[in-house]
Enzyme design. Structure first.
Site: not given
Ligand code: NAD
Length: 357
Positions: A143, A192, A224, A248, A252
């Site tokens: 980001y 990852k 994942d 992020d 959620d």
């Protein structure tokens, strides 16, 4: 008497309704412990655009910097949806995080026994319990990395870059391990690393930091797999430590597991005790000013403020217990209402928590 300066940014929509209740709760708890909170109310978001022509006035940021903690409601609403990027209410959030140097985002996701029915997951999964904390790095990674548009052999292309340095990873890892020490002493670091070089560095630094916390059990999961495990067996998680981008998305997902957006608090922290505390939901313009909003996420955010910024863990536990008791007695705002429970409005819910204190 010990005094603390608290900057309060109600923001827009239901931010105003729920912050009012949280302040009453904070005042009562602080009195019980012989401390005085000095609240300064400030504008940010849409209401600041209306009054000052910008989402984050310098005065607001300056007062926040000079405070011990910030309590934030929510910003935004349809009135400001068509403004240019720099002028949008959400810019206030980025400006506050960046301007205050808040690099760690903590989001607890807990399923209360009496609210199990709100979760979209099957009973047998939820019955095992869900009480986890996502610790997300907030000021680095993709980001904030190098980005742009380019030409890719004659085809228009765009790129964003994921980059972390050792010091950024160390800082956020310490936050996760320290949080785990106060909880069930387990950290799951999510990356990852089978594909990404930045994840391989992430994993090795987290391993290094973990040596300073021998009591905390550490395991690593690919992002994942974590996304699957969160809906398959959320009870396995205590603290989830992860990067800005993965955090992020996973935070959620974790909040959806609980099913009750009006119950979830969050905090954004830096190295000293300073922090900004806010519910995870938005300004809910559809119910703003109608005495319909659930103030419990904001009240639980204020509990986090006592815990992390004021070092008053007992006060935080008092607030959490009061909320639990009100739920146990069957009181619900519309968003968590089910047949057989007692429906109350924002103000009444705030008063019920106060009465429990
Ligand atoms: P939202 O979270 O505001 O609302 C989603 C739904 O949940 C709505 O139906 C709303 O009524 C309900 N809801 C949310 N909080 C509730 C509460 N405490 N009690 C009862 N019901 C509640 O998300 P949205 O509708 O996507 O966004 C509305 C505005 O909020 C937008 O302008 C968005 O940009 C902004 N927003 C701000 C923040 C923030 O300030 N941190 C976060 C998300 C969205």
């Amino acid at each position: 008497m010990k005094e603390y300066k608290i900057a309060v940014i109600p923001g827009d929509g239901i931010g105003v309704d729920i912050t009012r209740e949280a302040i009453k709760v904070m005042t009562k708890v602080s009195e019980k412990y012989g401390t005085k909170l000095i609240f300064t109310e400030l504008k940010a978001g849409g209401c600041a655009i209306d009054e000052f022509g910008e989402p984050l006035p310098k005065h607001t940021l300056d007062v926040c910097k000079d405070s011990d903690a910030v309590l934030l409601g929510a910003v935004g609403g349809p009135k400001w949806d068509n403004l240019e990027g720099q002028q949008r209410p959400e810019k206030a959030l980025m400006g506050l995080r960046g301007g205050l140097g808040l690099y760690a985002n903590l989001r607890p996701a807990k399923v209360y026994d009496v609210l199990k029915g709100a979760s979209p997951l099957k009973n047998e999964i939820i019955d095992e319990g869900v009480d986890l904390l996502v610790v997300r790095e907030l000021t680095g990674g993709i980001y904030f990395g190098d980005r742009g548009r380019c030409d890719d052999n004659g085809i228009e292309a765009a790129y964003d870059t994921e980059k972390y340095n050792v010091s950024e990873i160390k800082k956020i890892a310490h936050v996760a391990f320290k949080s785990a020490m106060k909880r069930r002493k387990k950290v799951t670091s999510v990356d990852k690393s089978n594909i990404l070089e930045s994840s391989r560095l992430w994993r090795s630094v987290v391993e290094e930091v973990s040596k300073e916390y021998p009591e905390v059990e550490l395991n690593h999961l690919y992002v994942d797999n974590t996304a699957m495990q969160l809906v398959r067996k959320p009870s396995q998680f205590d603290v989830i430590l992860t990067s800005n981008l993965f955090g992020d998305i996973l935070s959620d997902e974790a909040s959806m597991v609980t099913g009750s957006i009006g119950m979830l608090a969050s905090s954004s922290l830096r190295e000293d005790s300073f922090g900004m505390y806010e519910p995870i939901h938005g300004s809910a313009p559809d119910i703003a000013g109608k005495d319909l909003a659930n103030p419990l996420a904001q009240i639980l955010s204020s509990a986090m403020l006592f815990e992390y910024s004021l070092g008053m863990s007992e006060a935080a536990r008092d607030i959490e217990e009061a909320v639990q008791n009100v739920l146990d007695k069957g009181y619900r705002t519309g968003d968590i209402f089910t047949e057989g429970t007692k429906k109350v409005g924002t103000a009444q819910m705030g008063k019920l928590v106060l009465d429990e204190l």
